[in-house]
Design a protein around this motif. Structure first.
Motif, short mmCIF file in Angstrom:
data_model
loop_
_atom_site.label_atom_id
_atom_site.label_comp_id
_atom_site.label_asym_id
_atom_site.label_seq_id
_atom_site.Cartn_x
_atom_site.Cartn_y
_atom_site.Cartn_z
N THR A 42 0.74 -1.20 0.08
CA THR A 42 -0.10 -0.06 -0.13
C THR A 42 0.81 1.47 -0.08
OG1 THR A 42 -0.22 -0.14 2.39
CG2 THR A 42 -2.14 -0.99 1.01
N ALA A 43 1.95 1.08 0.76
CA ALA A 43 3.10 2.51 0.81
C ALA A 43 3.46 2.56 -0.62
CB ALA A 43 3.96 2.24 1.61
N ILE A 44 3.84 1.64 -1.32
CA ILE A 44 4.33 1.67 -2.88
C ILE A 44 3.31 2.25 -3.66
CG2 ILE A 44 5.03 0.42 -4.56
CD1 ILE A 44 6.72 -1.40 -2.88
N ALA A 45 2.15 1.67 -3.72
CA ALA A 45 0.88 2.12 -4.61
C ALA A 45 0.71 3.48 -4.14
CB ALA A 45 -0.28 1.31 -4.19
N ALA A 46 0.93 3.99 -2.91
CA ALA A 46 0.38 5.49 -2.60
C ALA A 46 1.30 6.18 -3.19
CB ALA A 46 0.27 5.69 -1.23
N ASP A 47 2.53 5.90 -3.20
CA ASP A 47 3.83 6.79 -3.32
C ASP A 47 3.82 6.94 -4.98
OD1 ASP A 47 6.26 7.96 -3.53
OD2 ASP A 47 7.32 6.24 -3.88
N LEU A 48 3.72 5.52 -5.70
CA LEU A 48 3.77 5.99 -7.07
C LEU A 48 2.48 6.35 -7.76
CD1 LEU A 48 5.34 2.50 -8.29
CD2 LEU A 48 6.51 4.70 -7.84
N GLY A 49 1.17 6.30 -6.88
CA GLY A 49 0.11 6.91 -7.41
C GLY A 49 0.13 8.42 -7.55
N SER A 50 0.63 8.90 -6.34
CA SER A 50 0.88 10.55 -6.04
C SER A 50 1.76 10.93 -7.19
CB SER A 50 1.46 10.79 -4.87
OG SER A 50 0.37 10.22 -3.57
N THR A 66 2.20 9.62 -10.09
CA THR A 66 1.46 9.71 -11.40
C THR A 66 0.56 10.92 -11.45
OG1 THR A 66 1.59 7.12 -11.38
CG2 THR A 66 0.03 8.08 -12.73
N ILE A 67 -0.36 11.00 -10.45
CA ILE A 67 -1.18 12.22 -10.69
C ILE A 67 -0.62 13.57 -10.77
CG2 ILE A 67 -3.11 10.71 -9.66
CD1 ILE A 67 -2.59 12.58 -7.14
N ARG A 68 0.52 13.59 -10.32
CA ARG A 68 1.41 14.78 -10.43
C ARG A 68 2.14 15.08 -11.61
NH1 ARG A 68 2.93 13.72 -4.77
NH2 ARG A 68 5.01 13.23 -5.85
N GLU A 69 1.99 13.99 -12.38
CA GLU A 69 2.66 14.04 -13.72
C GLU A 69 4.13 13.72 -13.87
OE1 GLU A 69 1.11 17.07 -15.97
OE2 GLU A 69 -0.79 16.33 -16.11
N GLU A 70 4.76 13.63 -12.38
CA GLU A 70 6.08 13.04 -12.58
C GLU A 70 6.66 11.88 -13.45
OE1 GLU A 70 7.64 12.64 -8.65
OE2 GLU A 70 6.36 14.44 -7.71
N VAL A 71 5.78 10.95 -13.49
CA VAL A 71 6.17 9.86 -14.42
C VAL A 71 5.96 10.15 -15.82
CG1 VAL A 71 5.61 7.64 -15.09
CG2 VAL A 71 5.42 8.09 -12.59
N GLY A 77 -7.75 12.08 -9.92
CA GLY A 77 -7.08 12.97 -8.85
C GLY A 77 -6.89 11.93 -7.61
N PRO A 78 -6.77 12.83 -6.45
CA PRO A 78 -6.56 11.94 -5.19
C PRO A 78 -7.46 10.81 -4.91
CG PRO A 78 -6.34 14.63 -4.75
CD PRO A 78 -6.76 14.15 -6.23
N LYS A 79 -8.56 10.88 -5.13
CA LYS A 79 -9.47 9.98 -4.94
C LYS A 79 -9.04 8.62 -5.72
CE LYS A 79 -14.47 8.54 -5.35
NZ LYS A 79 -15.77 8.79 -6.08
N ALA A 96 -6.76 3.03 -5.62
CA ALA A 96 -5.77 2.30 -6.19
C ALA A 96 -5.01 1.48 -4.94
CB ALA A 96 -4.60 2.95 -7.07
N VAL A 97 -4.97 2.20 -3.84
CA VAL A 97 -4.47 1.52 -2.55
C VAL A 97 -5.33 0.41 -2.02
CG1 VAL A 97 -3.84 1.94 -0.14
CG2 VAL A 97 -3.16 3.63 -1.88
#
Length: 262
Positions: free
Chosen positions: A114-122, A124-129, A226-228, A233-234
């Motif tokens: 869950t920690a990995i999913a939250a990190d990568l999900g954040s 992704t939505i910030r368009e860093e990826v 967005g954040p939702k 995903a988590v």
């Protein structure tokens, strides 16, 4: 079945097949990224420490009650039939073959993934990826691979810690609360459990970490919105990881029993 219902089922099936294909594609990309250089050692060390930090306390808190439950049940049965000297064998078998992998499944899926999913999900939505891809940086090599390897390593280490806690906790519980002879407990530990069982337990734990990290990375990178959507995903990561890990545990346990001839 109505036409609309049939279309909904067909669409859901197509979505599931598409997601499964994307997950396998990510798995293959991660396997190919192993050979790429330079390896992201700093990210690997940081992620290993991060995963160990979020997983160690839940591991300890879960392994103690599991150990007490298994040892108490086994010792009660052995005392009833006059075979309390075999309590060490039961504790060793339970800690190495069952408690260690089971606690690893729960902790890796519930905390690390869950920690990995939250990190990568954040990210992704910030368009860093997307920004990394524009710059020519492979997100799988830069972000996914270090996390997958770190989760694999930490899961194997956590399994070793759980096995140790199980054996030591079983010793104190058996000797000081159920009047088992210390020498008999120590002598019986290796009666049913040896190096093959310990290696199988470590392989299972490492595979659990690998699968959970891959699922978490896939859900984190596939977030849309967005954040939702990150929260969704988590939650999905926990469910998918539990299903995958328990199926893997069933298969590996069956293979291990077939190989050992038990």
């Amino acid at each position: 079945m109505s036409v609309s219902t049939s279309r909904a089922v067909t669409s859901a099936a197509r979505g599931a097949v598409s997601s499964l294909g994307e997950f396998y594609a990510l798995t293959l990309d991660t396997a190919r990224a192993v050979a790429k250089r330079p390896f992201q050692w700093r990210e690997f060390v940081d992620q290993s420490w991060f995963i160990a930090r979020v997983s160690l306390l839940p591991t300890i808190l879960m392994s103690v009650p599991f150990t007490v439950l298994v040892v108490f049940t086994l010792n009660s049965l052995l005392i009833e039939i006059g075979a309390s000297d075999l309590s060490g064998a039961g504790a060793g078998l339970g800690a190495v073959t069952q408690i260690g992998p089971l606690v690893t499944v729960l902790v890796v899926a519930g905390a690390a993934a869950t920690a990995i999913a939250a990190d990568l999900g954040s990210r992704t939505i910030r368009e860093e990826v997307d920004a990394m891809e524009v710059l020519g940086i492979d997100p799988v090599h830069r972000l996914v691979l270090p996390r997958v390897l770190a989760c694999t390593l930490v899961a194997a280490l956590l399994n070793g810690a759980v096995c140790t806690i199980g054996l030591v906790g079983g010793f104190f519980f058996s000797v000081y609360l159920q009047d088992v002879t210390p020498g008999a407990y120590a002598a019986g530990v290796t009666l049913l459990v040896g190096l093959p069982e310990l290696l199988l337990s470590e392989v299972k734990a490492a595979l659990f970490g690998l699968l959970a990290a891959l699922v978490a990375c896939y859900r984190g990178l596939s977030v849309r919105g967005g954040p939702k959507s990150v929260g969704e995903a988590v939650n999905e990561t926990v469910v998918f990881s539990f299903v995958a890990l328990f199926l893997a545990n069933l298969v590996l346990t069956s293979v291990g029993l077939a190989v050992s001839g038990r």
